[in-house]
Scaffold this active site. Structure first.
Site, PDB file in Angstrom:
ATOM      1  N   HIS A   1       0.867  -1.185   0.000  1.00  0.00           N
ATOM      2  CA  HIS A   1       0.000   0.000   0.000  1.00  0.00           C
ATOM      3  C   HIS A   1       0.902   1.233   0.000  1.00  0.00           C
ATOM      4  CE1 HIS A   1      -2.797   2.928   1.842  1.00  0.00           C
ATOM      5  NE2 HIS A   1      -3.772   2.127   1.489  1.00  0.00           N
TER       6      HIS A   1
ATOM      7  N   ASP B   1       3.117  -3.912   8.169  1.00  0.00           N
ATOM      8  CA  ASP B   1       1.867  -3.178   7.956  1.00  0.00           C
ATOM      9  C   ASP B   1       0.733  -4.178   8.170  1.00  0.00           C
ATOM     10  OD1 ASP B   1      -0.447  -2.155   6.909  1.00  0.00           O
ATOM     11  OD2 ASP B   1       0.392  -1.620   4.955  1.00  0.00           O
TER      12      ASP B   1
ATOM     13  N   GLN C   1      -4.460  -4.970   7.196  1.00  0.00           N
ATOM     14  CA  GLN C   1      -5.432  -5.950   6.684  1.00  0.00           C
ATOM     15  C   GLN C   1      -5.323  -7.294   7.399  1.00  0.00           C
ATOM     16  OE1 GLN C   1      -7.820  -5.161   4.729  1.00  0.00           O
ATOM     17  NE2 GLN C   1      -7.099  -3.192   3.945  1.00  0.00           N
TER      18      GLN C   1
ATOM     19  N   LYS D   1     -10.565  -0.259  10.562  1.00  0.00           N
ATOM     20  CA  LYS D   1     -10.703  -1.471   9.750  1.00  0.00           C
ATOM     21  C   LYS D   1     -11.062  -2.675  10.612  1.00  0.00           C
ATOM     22  CE  LYS D   1      -7.357   0.146   6.335  1.00  0.00           C
ATOM     23  NZ  LYS D   1      -8.092   0.420   5.113  1.00  0.00           N
TER      24      LYS D   1
ATOM     25  N   CYS E   1      -4.684   2.357  -3.670  1.00  0.00           N
ATOM     26  CA  CYS E   1      -3.449   2.898  -3.079  1.00  0.00           C
ATOM     27  C   CYS E   1      -2.291   1.928  -3.265  1.00  0.00           C
ATOM     28  CB  CYS E   1      -3.627   3.226  -1.596  1.00  0.00           C
ATOM     29  SG  CYS E   1      -4.860   4.464  -1.286  1.00  0.00           S
TER      30      CYS E   1
END
Ligand code: PMP
Length: 412
Positions: free
Chosen positions: A123, A200, A203, A226, A366
């Protein structure tokens, strides 16, 4: 325990509406998730009964606000199995967390000639900050290639990660390809070289059990919105010894001990890094979201999404002209499915699906370097969460089929 996935949908008032005269089928969870009533109530209750600034006051409301804010930090710590709550820093979200690591920790370990390693699936928020760090320091930004089906190429990773590697930063789970990266294996590779592993987790944390100690991640970033929490709150996890090395990005109130005319001293972790009045309601809302997720259980949530993908993938693969990006095996995927239909622009496809009440995202997500790697300008993307059902999967498939007929024959 107490909550089950079968009844969870009723906890989300926003889902009980019609969109374009059709029941809302919300499949844009990789962008942001809806909030259960328990999270909404917790935020309202905080503002109704307990609102005060944290850490400063001795009055009752200030103590209550502080207790709730710090309790949320402990919930986060336990949720990702951090060793101490001092390792949990509240930020605005994943983007801010990653920028702090690249901007503040990065320059202390990266010098000209060193290498920073990411992958083609990142991303922008796990890419642009590293580009900037590379530019400022004269380091080289290198990319781990992907296998043809979109999974990280482990052999390529072994080639790229070497003695010059100071930082490897990878998505734990991709927001486009639906793949989970072998973070633990990569962390071992970079640690052998004396470098640091940044993850990261935007997700991943919402969708699967995550244990930062088992992964041996040095830093781990994720966003509250999220995972059923509010926007504007996120987390930067870091191993305590490394967070100690991080200079605050923001100086001001809340993070100081003593301020003199020329010199100041600072609080200990994690408060040293949280300058200014924090997003108190956001943190408390995130704590309520974690309570909710824990009641259902992350393993159950992961299994539920897995079942939805196992149903959706073959049905989508059966649609003539539909290209699905990433692995074609449901067992190798998370609940994120990016696709294109024939030569249709994904925005047109998403608009047609919206006419049927089905909310999906269209664009580059993104991840422009990944779009180049896939050789497309953009894709549509459906992404599941715990409140999605088999009916939602069927509605998605039916809406794509209707869109296909409409654009082929002009009938919807
Ligand atoms: N990384 C990934 C993999 C993401 O999916 C996102 C959100 N789309 C981000 C980072 C950025 O998260 P935020 O916008 O909440 O900072």
């Amino acid at each position: 325990m107490g909550k089950s996935l079968n009844t969870s949908r009723q906890d989300f008032p926003i889902l009980e509406q019609l969109v374009n005269d059709e029941p809302l089928v919300y499949l844009d969870n990789a962008a942001t998730t809806q909030k259960p009533q328990a999270v909404i109530d917790q935020i309202v209750s905080y503002y109704q009964h307990d609102n005060a600034n944290v850490h400063r006051g001795v009055h009752t409301l200030a103590e209550r606000a502080t207790a709730q804010y710090e309790a949320a930090r402990v919930k986060v710590q336990q949720f990702i199995n951090a060793a101490s709550s001092a390792e949990i820093v509240f930020t605005k979200g994943t983007t801010q967390s990653l920028n702090w690591i690249a901007g503040s920790f990065g320059p202390t370990v990266v010098q000209a000639g060193d290498e920073i390693v990411i992958s083609y699936m990142e991303h922008h928020s796990n890419l642009v900050p590293w580009q900037q760090l590379a530019k400022k320091t004269g380091a080289k930004l290198r990319y781990i290639d992907l296998l043809p089906d979109g999974q990280l190429d482990l052999d390529a990773a072994k080639q790229v990660i070497g003695p010059r590697t100071k930082i490897v930063s990878l998505a734990h789970a991709s927001n486009v390809l639906g793949v989970v990266n072998p973070v633990k294996t990569i962390a071992a590779l970079v640690h052998v070289q004396g470098g640091y592993m940044v993850v990261d987790g935007a997700q991943a944390v919402p969708h699967m059990p995550v244990d930062v100690q088992a992964l041996d991640a040095d830093f781990y970033a994720f966003s509250g919105h999220k995972m059923l929490g509010p926007t504007g709150i996120g987390v930067l996890y870091g191993k305590q010894a490394l967070l100690e090395q991080l200079s605050p990005v923001e100086y001001g109130g809340e993070m100081i001990d003593f301020v003199g005319l020329q010199e100041s001293t600072f609080k200990e972790l994690p408060w040293r890094l949280e300058g200014g009045t924090p997003n108190i309601a956001g943190a408390i809302g995130l704590g309520a979201a974690i309570d909710y997720l824990n009641q259902i259980g992350m393993t159950n949530i992961q299994a539920h999404e897995q079942a939805l993908v196992a149903e959706a993938l073959p049905a989508l693969q059966a649609i003539d002209g539909l290209t699905i990006y990433g692995p074609q095996e449901a067992s190798q995927r998370t609940g994120v499915i990016a696709f294109n239909l024939d030569n249709l622009h994904p925005h047109d496809l998403a608009t047609a699906l919206d006419m049927e009440g089905v909310a999906v995202r269209a664009g580059h997500h993104c991840a422009q370097p990944l779009m180049q790697w896939l050789n497309v300008a953009a894709t549509a993307r459906a992404s599941f969460y715990l409140y999605n059902t088999s009916e939602d999967v069927q509605a998605l498939v039916a809406a794509i089929q209707a869109a296909k007929e409409f654009f082929q024959n002009g009938t919807l």
